[in-house]
Write an enzyme that holds these catalytic residues in place. Structure first.
Site, PDB file in Angstrom:
ATOM      1  N   HIS A 170      -9.889  -3.073  -1.116  1.00 48.54           N
ATOM      2  CA  HIS A 170      -9.599  -1.667  -0.797  1.00 48.54           C
ATOM      3  C   HIS A 170      -8.118  -1.409  -0.670  1.00 48.54           C
ATOM      4  CE1 HIS A 170     -13.725  -0.185   0.097  1.00 48.54           C
ATOM      5  NE2 HIS A 170     -13.940  -1.495   0.102  1.00 48.54           N
ATOM      6  N   ARG A 316      -5.609  -0.692  15.777  1.00 41.66           N
ATOM      7  CA  ARG A 316      -5.009  -2.027  16.002  1.00 41.66           C
ATOM      8  C   ARG A 316      -4.025  -2.033  17.169  1.00 41.66           C
ATOM      9  NH1 ARG A 316      -4.119  -2.902   9.520  1.00 41.66           N
ATOM     10  NH2 ARG A 316      -6.240  -2.301   9.040  1.00 41.66           N
ATOM     11  N   ASP A 377      -0.590   2.628  -0.092  1.00 46.60           N
ATOM     12  CA  ASP A 377      -1.995   2.819   0.288  1.00 46.60           C
ATOM     13  C   ASP A 377      -2.865   2.403  -0.888  1.00 46.60           C
ATOM     14  OD1 ASP A 377      -4.105   3.653   1.891  1.00 46.60           O
ATOM     15  OD2 ASP A 377      -3.194   5.575   2.379  1.00 46.60           O
ATOM     16  N   LEU A 381      -8.272   8.221   1.147  1.00 45.57           N
ATOM     17  CA  LEU A 381      -9.426   9.117   1.034  1.00 45.57           C
ATOM     18  C   LEU A 381      -9.136  10.503   1.571  1.00 45.57           C
ATOM     19  CD1 LEU A 381     -12.264   6.639   2.047  1.00 45.57           C
ATOM     20  CD2 LEU A 381     -11.515   7.297  -0.234  1.00 45.57           C
ATOM     21  N   LYS A 384      -8.581  13.039  -1.007  1.00 47.83           N
ATOM     22  CA  LYS A 384      -9.779  13.491  -1.718  1.00 47.83           C
ATOM     23  C   LYS A 384     -10.635  14.395  -0.831  1.00 47.83           C
ATOM     24  CE  LYS A 384      -9.742   9.790  -5.036  1.00 47.83           C
ATOM     25  NZ  LYS A 384     -10.449   8.782  -5.821  1.00 47.83           N
ATOM     26  N   ASP A 505       1.681 -31.464 -34.423  1.00 52.30           N
ATOM     27  CA  ASP A 505       2.323 -32.051 -33.232  1.00 52.30           C
ATOM     28  C   ASP A 505       1.361 -32.120 -32.057  1.00 52.30           C
ATOM     29  OD1 ASP A 505       5.454 -32.085 -33.856  1.00 52.30           O
ATOM     30  OD2 ASP A 505       4.561 -30.291 -34.756  1.00 52.30           O
TER      31      ASP A 505
HETATM   32  C1  GDG Z   1      -8.697   1.595   3.411  1.00 52.69           C
HETATM   33  C2  GDG Z   1      -7.460   1.601   2.533  1.00 52.69           C
HETATM   34  C3  GDG Z   1      -8.617   3.192   1.005  1.00 52.69           C
HETATM   35  C4  GDG Z   1      -9.257   9.482   9.846  1.00 52.69           C
HETATM   36  N1  GDG Z   1      -9.043  10.092  10.997  1.00 52.69           N
HETATM   37  C5  GDG Z   1     -10.210  10.620  11.383  1.00 52.69           C
HETATM   38  C6  GDG Z   1     -11.149  10.343  10.442  1.00 52.69           C
HETATM   39  N2  GDG Z   1     -10.541   9.636   9.483  1.00 52.69           N
HETATM   40  C7  GDG Z   1     -11.180   9.127   8.271  1.00 52.69           C
HETATM   41  C8  GDG Z   1     -10.694   9.887   7.068  1.00 52.69           C
HETATM   42  C9  GDG Z   1     -10.919   8.897   5.960  1.00 52.69           C
HETATM   43  C10 GDG Z   1     -10.702   7.566   6.652  1.00 52.69           C
HETATM   44  O1  GDG Z   1     -10.793   7.794   8.043  1.00 52.69           O
HETATM   45  C11 GDG Z   1      -9.322   6.982   6.361  1.00 52.69           C
HETATM   46  O2  GDG Z   1      -9.344   6.499   5.063  1.00 52.69           O
HETATM   47  P1  GDG Z   1      -8.035   6.131   4.242  1.00 52.69           P
HETATM   48  O3  GDG Z   1      -8.411   5.975   2.836  1.00 52.69           O
HETATM   49  O4  GDG Z   1      -7.035   7.195   4.469  1.00 52.69           O
HETATM   50  O5  GDG Z   1      -7.429   4.811   4.875  1.00 52.69           O
HETATM   51  P2  GDG Z   1      -7.859   3.339   5.471  1.00 52.69           P
HETATM   52  O6  GDG Z   1      -8.658   3.425   6.690  1.00 52.69           O
HETATM   53  O7  GDG Z   1      -6.569   2.629   5.619  1.00 52.69           O
HETATM   54  O8  GDG Z   1      -8.779   2.653   4.335  1.00 52.69           O
HETATM   55  C12 GDG Z   1      -7.352   2.924   1.804  1.00 52.69           C
HETATM   56  C13 GDG Z   1      -9.834   3.012   1.850  1.00 52.69           C
HETATM   57  O9  GDG Z   1      -9.840   1.769   2.516  1.00 52.69           O
HETATM   58  C14 GDG Z   1     -11.110   3.130   1.024  1.00 52.69           C
HETATM   59  O10 GDG Z   1     -11.114   2.207  -0.017  1.00 52.69           O
HETATM   60  O11 GDG Z   1      -8.566   4.522   0.525  1.00 52.69           O
HETATM   61  O12 GDG Z   1      -6.244   2.911   0.946  1.00 52.69           O
HETATM   62  O13 GDG Z   1      -6.296   1.371   3.310  1.00 52.69           O
HETATM   63  O14 GDG Z   1     -12.226   8.970   5.510  1.00 52.69           O
HETATM   64  O15 GDG Z   1     -11.429  11.071   6.957  1.00 52.69           O
HETATM   65  N3  GDG Z   1     -12.421  10.748  10.527  1.00 52.69           N
HETATM   66  C15 GDG Z   1     -12.769  11.472  11.622  1.00 52.69           C
HETATM   67  N4  GDG Z   1     -11.883  11.738  12.599  1.00 52.69           N
HETATM   68  C16 GDG Z   1     -10.619  11.355  12.524  1.00 52.69           C
HETATM   69  O16 GDG Z   1      -9.831  11.629  13.421  1.00 52.69           O
HETATM   70  N5  GDG Z   1     -14.005  11.901  11.743  1.00 52.69           N
END
Ligand code: GDG
Length: 739
Positions: A170, A316, A377, A381, A384, A505
């Site tokens: 990821h 963390r 990153d 997500l 998106k 060779d």
């Molecule tokens: C790893 C990779 C890759 C965040 N704050 C709240 C909340 N969130 C949810 C978001 C999103 C998720 O957490 C964060 O996803 P990310 O993709 O931004 O980042 P990582 O956690 O670092 O994930 C990353 C991912 O894996 C998937 O492959 O995209 O690059 O590092 O869904 O919405 N959700 C709620 N409250 C919050 O305060 N409900």
């Protein structure tokens, strides 16, 4: 789940829920990370099991805790891996999050080597293996996720040799320059290669992985596969998506609507800039705040007209660099608000806790701009999710070029998050975009987010995994069997037409320090003459050498076919002339590539360049061996980048690196030779290095392909060295004379 009926077992460090000790008993908390967000809907839709660590290891054995774990298992298919607390700390906070995480995100400065980290990482991966093995039923698909479990694919392969094992990373895979800093780099790569399919978020990450395979393990891979121990491991880039409906469904809920209403009222007349991140140094929160401050300084007219709402979910917290980050962000928020706030305007609204999905969706819906600028990153997500939730497609996405998402979301405003001036200016651009332009961009983005959703992603992954597992054994065994000479002779004798391809060779003669010293001994010439003279034989000497060498040594062997420069030039048995495989080929690239090789000659005493009609070769046989090998690896890596857009390829041979056009290899000329000579019921090919692998690959499966020397090859058979070859040829020649 996949279209097939295989059961899916997801294995990731965390389960999608985690245990929390509460004042009275326990509670289960949903995980906030991207992986849980992505995989939850897939398992909910397709069924299957999820194996992961439940957290709170210190309380292992607590009956109430155990009760929840048992219930998770029976009701939800969530299987807990119990990791003893001591191991858990060093595995998760130690090696995973303080070594792999910073390094894979190109933050070597945040790297710490926990002395107990690696052992814990190994031990924890073994615990996951044990759990998976105990759950596994024949036909299951095992899908291993992410950097905490890089050893698991190999461990599973050892325990369950026939299981279909897939691995998805990821987070980004780092550049090989950074990756090789890791003391355990070999083990990690080999661990991952236990899978049938290894997939990354983007092609860039995949290319980094391939370059590490080459530099660290010396493995050559193709764009979509690599062979190891007789297995083919498929490689791919599969960008993860979201489940759009899991977000849009919230838009209609009363709770969300209430939040939307109250946000609208509160920020009426102001533009809302939204940032949502886990509190992590890779997410670029301080950089964003500084860019915002710079913007407010430079553009006073924006003051009181914009609000930055930063959600930062704690993450963390036990690691000191995260505590430092938290302080830094607190300070910046305080400074900015202190500097610019007015009684009715707060420039930064800072929420340092997780918020509910309803609140999150409401924020996505009302934000005028989503400011998604991680320093690095895997995907991201949030970008998106914002696109899925923007109301009436009115909103602008600002996206860091270092997020994997940037590779597929070109309609966003792409920025370099380190460039605080331009990142701020992008806000101005975003706010000034005409409505039609905002809609156009958002509609295109939305189309991509809906199409490449998480279900499409997982279906693709699982379909590829099934097919990769089904074809796993098709890779030619890379350890050829010892040649059974008697069987070879019998096959030769019983056939009526013989086609022989002989490398020179390293196959017919041993190596010499200078290529020109390797002239053929008289007994070799004699046997070639005899074999070539037999009317049932077509014999081709197929070498990387220049035609002048071959003419000089073999020009008067009657009936001998010759291929010079790996077959770029062909001399037929009945002609003294050479004909090019590709007439009219221009070698004007040579002047561009020569200086690069020259640079390596300058660094490596005893090495030199050989210039041929179709290729350039760097020879380093006479230089210090380890150093030469290392430099050769570097040279190939450098040339591969440099030559990526051209038809040229850099290929390592035995103590050489050769640059030549991709179409030029022994396989092409072998096929041509078969056309010219007609079918033969006995084919023999002898060769010792990589250039001969193309020859072996081009011939029928029934051909007697023989690798000369030890080591890996796709040839079916092997002999120890050139010394064993001459007697074999002599016996073939005896048989020819006798018939
Ligand atoms: C790893 C990779 C890759 C965040 N704050 C709240 C909340 N969130 C949810 C978001 C999103 C998720 O957490 C964060 O996803 P990310 O993709 O931004 O980042 P990582 O956690 O670092 O994930 C990353 C991912 O894996 C998937 O492959 O995209 O690059 O590092 O869904 O919405 N959700 C709620 N409250 C919050 O305060 N409900």
């Amino acid at each position: 789940m996949s279209a097939s009926n295989h059961r899916l077992i997801v294995i990731s460090n965390r389960l999608p829920v985690r245990l929390r000790a509460a004042p009275r008993g326990w509670r289960a908390e949903k995980s906030s990370g991207g992986l849980a967000t992505a995989m939850n809907p897939i398992l909910r839709r397709g069924g299957g099991e999820w194996i992961g660590w439940p957290g709170e290891s210190a309380k292992i054995g607590d009956p109430a805790r155990q009760q929840i774990i048992d219930q998770w298992k029976s009701a939800d298919g969530l299987v807990s891996v119990e990791i003893p607390p001591e191991t858990a700390d060093h595995f998760y906070e130690g090696y995973s999050n303080q070594t792999l995480w910073p390094l894979f995100h190109h933050f070597p400065s945040q790297l710490t080597f926990d002395p107990k980290g690696w052992a814990a990482y190994v031990a924890a991966n073994k615990l996951f293996r044990d759990a998976a093995v105990s759950q596994y039923r024949e036909g299951d698909l095992l899908w291993v996720h992410d950097y905490q479990l890089m050893l698991l694919p190999k461990l599973l392969r050892e325990s369950l040799p026939d299981a279909a094992v897939g691995f998805f990373l990821h987070i980004p895979f780092p550049s090989s320059e950074v990756f090789r800093v890791l003391p355990e780099r070999e083990e990690l790569l080999e661990g991952v290669l236990g899978a049938d399919l290894v997939a990354f978020q983007t092609y860039t990450h995949l290319q980094h992985f391939r370059s590490s395979l080459r530099r660290v393990l010396g493995f050559e891979s193709r764009l979509n596969e690599v062979e190891i121990g007789g297995r083919t491991v498929k490689l791919d880039a599969l960008p993860i998506g979201i489940a759009p409906q899991a977000f849009t469904a919230f838009l209609g809920k009363t709770e969300t609507q209430r939040h939307i209403e109250s946000l609208r009222q509160r920020y009426q007349g102001r533009k809302l800039l939204l940032a949502v991140d886990r509190m992590d140094y890779t997410k670029g929160i301080p950089e964003r705040l500084r860019a915002y401050r710079r913007l407010l300084e430079r553009a006073p007219d924006l003051r009181a007209k914009v609000v930055l709402l930063q959600v930062a979910v704690p993450s963390r917290e036990g690691i000191s660099s995260y505590a430092t980050l938290r302080r830094q962000v607190n300070e910046l928020v305080g400074e900015i608000n202190g500097q610019f706030a007015t009684p009715d305007w707060t420039p930064v609204v800072y929420i340092r806790r997780g918020i509910s999905r309803a609140e999150l969706v409401a924020l996505y819906a009302v934000a005028d701009v989503a400011w998604v600028t991680p320093l690095r990153d895997g995907m991201n997500l949030v970008a998106k999710e914002y696109v899925a939730c923007t109301k009436d497609r009115d909103g602008v996405l600002i996206l860091s070029e270092f997020a994997g998402a940037a590779e597929e979301m070109g309609e966003a405003l792409i920025v370099n998050p380190y460039d605080e001036n331009r990142a701020g200016a992008a806000i101005q651009t975003a706010l000034a975009l005409p409505e039609a332009e905002r809609h156009r961009r958002m509609a295109a983005l939305e189309e991509g987010v809906v199409r490449n959703n998480v279900f499409a992603w997982s279906e693709q992954f699982l379909a590829m995994l099934e097919s990769a597992a089904a074809n796993r054994g098709d890779a030619p065994s890379d350890r050829p069997a010892a040649l059974d000479v008697a069987r070879l002779l019998a096959a030769y004798q019983s056939a009526s037409r013989h086609l022989l391809f002989l490398d020179y060779d390293g196959s017919l003669v041993g190596f010499h320090n200078r290529p020109e010293d390797a002239s053929p001994p008289p007994e070799l010439l004699a046997v070639l003459k005899s074999l070539a003279a037999c009317p049932n034989n077509s014999v081709m000497l197929l070498s990387g050498r220049k035609r002048t060498d071959l003419d000089r040594w073999f020009g008067d062997v009657r009936g001998l076919w010759m291929g010079a420069e790996h077959g770029a030039l062909l001399r037929r048995a009945d002609s003294p002339d050479w004909e090019p495989l590709r007439p009219g080929y221009s070698r004007d690239w040579v002047d561009r590539v020569r200086p690069v090789l020259q640079h390596f000659v300058d660094r490596t005493r005893g090495s030199f360049i050989e210039e041929k009609e179709y290729s350039l070769v760097w020879h380093y046989r006479m230089s210090e061996s380890k150093f030469g090998d290392w430099l050769a690896q570097e040279l190939v890596a450098m040339l591969e980048d440099m030559l990526a857009e051209t038809e040229l390829r850099a290929i390592r041979g035995r103590k050489i690196v050769e640059v030549r056009p991709g179409w030029l290899h022994k396989g092409s000329v072998a096929r041509r030779m078969v056309e010219l000579c007609g079918p033969a019921d006995f084919q023999l090919a002898l060769g010792d290095d990589r250039t001969d692998e193309d020859l072996f690959a081009a011939l029928d499966a029934s051909a007697w392909t023989v690798h000369v020397g030890a080591g890996r090859s796709r040839a079916r058979f092997a002999v120890p060295g050139p010394a064993e070859v001459l007697p074999i040829l002599e016996r073939l020649s005896d048989l020819s004379r006798a018939s």
